[in-house]
Design an enzyme around this catalytic site. Structure first.
Site, PDB file in Angstrom:
ATOM      1  N   GLU A  10     100.438  98.466  97.526  1.00 21.18           N
ATOM      2  CA  GLU A  10     100.582  99.490  96.551  1.00 21.18           C
ATOM      3  C   GLU A  10     100.046  98.928  95.249  1.00 21.18           C
ATOM      4  OE1 GLU A  10     103.990 102.036  96.596  1.00 21.18           O
ATOM      5  OE2 GLU A  10     104.788 101.370  98.226  1.00 21.18           O
ATOM      6  N   VAL A  16      96.970 100.711  99.363  1.00 18.11           N
ATOM      7  CA  VAL A  16      96.060  99.912 100.439  1.00 18.11           C
ATOM      8  C   VAL A  16      96.552 100.368 101.618  1.00 18.11           C
ATOM      9  CG1 VAL A  16      95.000  98.152 101.244  1.00 18.11           C
ATOM     10  CG2 VAL A  16      95.250  98.301  98.894  1.00 18.11           C
ATOM     11  N   LYS A  31      91.391 101.187 100.304  1.00 16.50           N
ATOM     12  CA  LYS A  31      92.529 101.384  99.108  1.00 16.50           C
ATOM     13  C   LYS A  31      91.904 102.718  98.651  1.00 16.50           C
ATOM     14  CE  LYS A  31      92.255  99.299  94.554  1.00 16.50           C
ATOM     15  NZ  LYS A  31      91.739  98.485  93.711  1.00 16.50           N
ATOM     16  N   ASP A 123      92.389  88.973  86.822  1.00 20.95           N
ATOM     17  CA  ASP A 123      93.785  89.074  87.391  1.00 20.95           C
ATOM     18  C   ASP A 123      94.094  88.204  88.681  1.00 20.95           C
ATOM     19  OD1 ASP A 123      96.436  89.894  87.338  1.00 20.95           O
ATOM     20  OD2 ASP A 123      96.025  91.898  88.422  1.00 20.95           O
TER      21      ASP A 123
END
Length: 477
Positions: A10, A16, A31, A123
């Site tokens: 999540e 997903v 996704k 990220d």
């Protein structure tokens, strides 16, 4: 025709899910992004699609195509059944050094490829690194990725969107100063390597106010996690985790470091390095090219993805996106005829197999969470969502899905929804030990006992006729 089955993960704007082609029995990760959560602004989604469709690299999760239906975008991605990298990191321990090297090389290779296209991920963390069955690592989740360099003019721009995950973010991002794209990803790689080797994160945030980070700047390496790390690797980390991004190691510096070429062996037998290399499956290039004829990479990035673009099926031949029929009403793999649904799920270590009934498992879990100080909520017939906090006092949410597997056993599958993966794994280990104790005492019958509270009090668990009512009475006394 694609049928949605189990939820794999999540995020802030969607989830997903595992999708099965009911005609070919092939699998894909889909996704699902809810536009409503973005307040109708789909620019972020379009940017992720336009970037991800460019990537053709062994260490980047493959993007097959997308479909927009009602208020959702469905992004079809390669399914990496090996799960997330964080699941392979043992809390406070990490993983074997040779395995950390194996994965780290691939993170760096994938990052170098992204940077060669002028793209920063922004990220990078173990939760965004997947492992395929052939032990190949895949970078995923490009929701925060962006272009920092033009492929045509080679001009680089400073970035000003301050995003990412605090323990993995670089000092310049944390300080909210304009930053270059490449150094922030390099920094995140250093934190990932530290986590793989030690099973812990070095600090909450890279700021002068943080005592752990201040010790690092003062070259005090006599505390955890640094004292767990070999001097050769510590030398590499000292070159990566440099406060000044201008002095920070580049990709070429990392790849040429002596630790990256170290070969691990065990008592003269085949080296672990050679074994991993022999286990790897040769990567096959997808059937489309990086750019269309007479079309530059940059123009591909800023253009819109056509609904008529071909989508490569998980295993077989390309198909038209318009031919995609989605059955979004989820069905479990067991309902679809799979005798053992667990064999198709992501290979997570955060699972427990129990020899008690489904109802007893649900009840035991609920009581265990309450006694541990967590807040459980029954969010589906076979699912419990648990709310708590990690040691940094930030929100940690995870879900437990309970289902039957062969041999009359029950599997409790724990999945992180929000928060730090290593902290989640640490809590799972504590829960697993208590849950196994309780379930074993109950199934053995006749006076089994187990420690239920994390305080000094305990509950005696006795098994009369394996009924949930007797179980409840035993625990509530």
């Amino acid at each position: 025709m694609w049928q949605f089955t189990e939820t794999l993960g999540e995020g802030a704007y969607g989830e997903v899910v595992l999708a099965k082609n009911i005609n070919t029995n092939e699998f894909a990760a889909v996704k699902v992004i809810d536009i409503n959560r973005l307040k109708g602004n789909d620019v972020v989604i379009r940017k992720e699609i336009d970037l991800h469709k460019l990537f053709r690299h062994e260490n980047i999760i493959r993007f097959y195509g997308y479909k927009q239906q009602y208020s959702n975008y469905y992004l079809f991605l390669e399914y990496a059944a090996g799960g997330e990298l964080f699941d392979k990191i043992e809390p406070d321990v990490g993983m074997p050094e040779y395995l950390a090297q194996h994965y780290f090389k691939q993170v760096v290779a994938g990052m170098a490829y992204l940077h060669s296209l002028g793209v920063a991920h922004r990220d990078l963390k173990p939760e965004n690194l997947l492992v395929a069955n052939n032990n190949i690592l895949k970078i995923c989740d490009f929701g925060l990725a962006t272009l920092f360099r033009s492929q045509t003019t080679k001009e680089e721009r400073k970035l000003t969107t301050y995003c990412g995950t605090a323990p993995y973010s670089s000092p310049e991002v944390w300080a909210k100063t304009p930053y270059r794209g490449e150094p922030v990803d390099v920094w995140s790689c250093g934190i990932i390597l530290t986590a793989m080797l030690t099973g812990e994160l070095p600090w909450d945030q890279p700021s002068y106010q943080n005592p752990e980070y201040k010790r690092w700047l003062d070259r005090d390496y006599y505390h955890n996690p640094w004292k767990k790390i070999d001097n050769m690797i510590l030398n590499l980390l000292r070159r990566i985790l440099i406060h000044d991004p201008a002095q920070r190691a580049r990709v070429i510096d990392i790849q040429s470091h002596k630790w990256m070429s170290k070969v691990y062996s065990q008592d003269g037998t085949e080296s672990d390095h050679q074994l991993l290399k022999r286990m790897a499956v040769k990567y096959e290039e997808p059937c489309w090219s990086l750019t269309q004829p007479n079309q530059s990479t940059t123009s591909t990035v800023i253009s819109s993805t056509s609904m008529d673009d071909p989508m490569v099926n998980c295993i077989s031949q390309p198909i038209k996106l318009d031919d995609l029929i989605l059955i979004t009403e989820p069905r479990s793999l067991a309902e679809m005829g799979d005798q053992d649904p667990s064999e198709h799920l992501v290979h997570r270590m955060t699972r427990v197999v129990l020899a008690i009934s489904f109802d007893e498992t649900i009840y035991l879990l609920n009581r265990l969470f309450v006694h541990t100080g967590y807040t459980p909520k029954r969010t589906a017939g076979n699912q419990i969502t648990v709310f708590t906090q990690d040691k940094r006092h930030t929100e940690l949410i995870f879900k437990v899905n309970v289902f039957k597997i062969p041999d009359a056993k029950i599997m409790a599958d724990f999945r992180l929804s929000k928060g730090d993966g290593i902290e989640f794994k640490r809590k799972f280990v504590e829960i697993r030990e208590r849950l196994v104790q309780l379930a074993t005492a109950w199934s053995n019958g006749g006076g089994g006992s187990a420690c239920f509270n994390h305080s000094d009090t305990s509950s005696t668990l006795t098994n009369g006729n394996n009924s949930v009512n007797q179980l409840q009475e035993a625990m509530d006394t």
